[in-house]
Design a protein around this motif. Structure first.
Motif, PDB file in Angstrom:
ATOM      1  N   GLU A 154       0.692  -1.150   0.062  1.00  0.00           N
ATOM      2  CA  GLU A 154      -0.041  -0.066   0.101  1.00  0.00           C
ATOM      3  C   GLU A 154       0.837   1.157  -0.184  1.00  0.00           C
ATOM      4  OE1 GLU A 154      -2.505   0.432   3.458  1.00  0.00           O
ATOM      5  OE2 GLU A 154      -3.912   1.727   2.288  1.00  0.00           O
ATOM      6  N   GLU A 160       2.217   9.595   7.201  1.00  0.00           N
ATOM      7  CA  GLU A 160       2.262   8.512   7.936  1.00  0.00           C
ATOM      8  C   GLU A 160       3.557   7.638   7.911  1.00  0.00           C
ATOM      9  OE1 GLU A 160      -1.624   6.334   8.104  1.00  0.00           O
ATOM     10  OE2 GLU A 160      -2.388   8.082   7.020  1.00  0.00           O
ATOM     11  N   GLU A 248     -12.610   1.710   4.149  1.00  0.00           N
ATOM     12  CA  GLU A 248     -11.368   1.906   5.266  1.00  0.00           C
ATOM     13  C   GLU A 248     -11.578   3.755   5.168  1.00  0.00           C
ATOM     14  OE1 GLU A 248      -6.837   0.676   6.320  1.00  0.00           O
ATOM     15  OE2 GLU A 248      -7.342   2.602   4.789  1.00  0.00           O
TER      16      GLU A 248
HETATM   17  C1  LER Z   1      -3.695   1.336   5.989  1.00  0.00           C
HETATM   18  O1  LER Z   1      -4.595   0.817   5.131  1.00  0.00           O
HETATM   19  C2  LER Z   1      -3.744   2.692   5.866  1.00  0.00           C
HETATM   20  O2  LER Z   1      -4.446   3.339   4.905  1.00  0.00           O
HETATM   21  C3  LER Z   1      -3.074   3.483   7.043  1.00  0.00           C
HETATM   22  O3  LER Z   1      -3.241   4.758   6.654  1.00  0.00           O
HETATM   23  C4  LER Z   1      -3.666   3.265   8.168  1.00  0.00           C
HETATM   24  O4  LER Z   1      -3.855   4.261   9.006  1.00  0.00           O
END
Ligand code: LER
Ligand code: MN
Length: 273
Positions: A154, A160, A248
């Protein structure tokens, strides 16, 4: 277009994690079915919690598929990463990732590689970190291949994770390392931050994309921000994407409202195709 719509479930929401259900996975599966989802994406810190007779029975009874296993809790809860400078920590991260692959083989699910990649500790260590990640990923790729499991890496936004943030960077990394069963996923929230043109990035990387997270620019459900989901769905449809789109997004104003609204807005978009 045959798309599965999946609900994110976790046993424990930590911090501002973008998951829409917290509690027992068995009850979560029945809840996903009641809301009208086709699948569930499971986030647990212990993979063995995911391979139980009770969960298998709940999946069967509700006709729900496990679309993916998230692995971020290895990093968030246990501090394990695939690029840690300490070989013992890397080995433990790989051992745990293999345990997720074992469960994914039994559940016929994908495994997500997200923040378990770790971070580049200082700018001069960028090259070393990529090498360590390449080495760990080769090991996981071989294991995933021998178990018939697909993994998806991902791209995560720069606030992050500090490397491999865009779809193009991730595609290059996967190709340079000649990974066979490790492909890519896309998360529209991260893409809104990292990509120059989200639609073009989907088109340019569609050959590698095997899984999708939908959240709007503010990480709420689609329609609450300024991402053009109609364009993204049109592109996915034109390129015959037949995988999962997963919910999500932030559990706001409540987990349930976000889960219900995510599903109705995505279904409405799909009906317009
Ligand atoms: C996980 O799929 C994601 O998108 C991260 O930003 C987890 O917070
Ligand atoms: Mn995501």
């Amino acid at each position: 277009m045959h798309i599965r719509l999946s609900l994110t479930l976790t046993d424990k929401i930590i911090g501002s994690a973008p998951f829409l259900y917290e509690g027992s996975f068995e009850a979560g599966v029945a809840y996903a079915r009641r809301l009208g989802y086709d699948g569930v994406e499971l986030h647990a810190s212990d993979p063995s919690a995911l391979h139980t007779p009770d969960l298998s029975a709940a999946l069967k009874e509700n006709g729900i598929q496990v679309t993916a296993l998230g692995t971020g809790r290895l990093y968030v809860n246990k501090g394990l990463s695939l690029t840690d400078g300490d070989k013992a920590v890397r080995s433990e991260a790989i051992r745990m990732m293999k345990a997720y692959i074992d469960v994914a083989a039994a559940l016929r699910s994908i495994v997500i590689i997200g923040c378990v990649r770790g971070n580049v500790p200082s700018p001069d260590r960028y090259g070393d970190t990529l090498l360590l990640l390449g080495e760990s990923m080769q090991t996981l790729d071989a294991y995933a291949c021998s178990h018939g499991v697909t993994m998806v890496f991902e791209p995560i936004n720069r606030y992050e994770n500090n490397y491999l943030c865009s779809t193009y960077e991730v595609a290059d990394f996967l190709h340079v390392n000649e990974l066979k069963n490790i492909k890519m996923m896309m998360d529209t929230f991260h893409m809104n931050i990292e990509e120059k043109d989200i639609g073009q990035a989907v088109i340019d990387n569609i050959g590698d994309i095997r899984y999708v997270h939908f959240a709007d620019s503010n990480r709420l459900w689609p329609g609450q921000g300024h991402i053009d989901f109609r364009q993204i769905i049109e592109i996915l449809s034109n390129y015959k994407y037949n995988g999962t789109i997963s919910a999500e997004c932030l559990p706001l104003p409540t987990k349930q409202e976000a889960a219900v609204n995510w599903l109705s807005s995505v279904k409405e978009l799909l009906e317009q195709i």
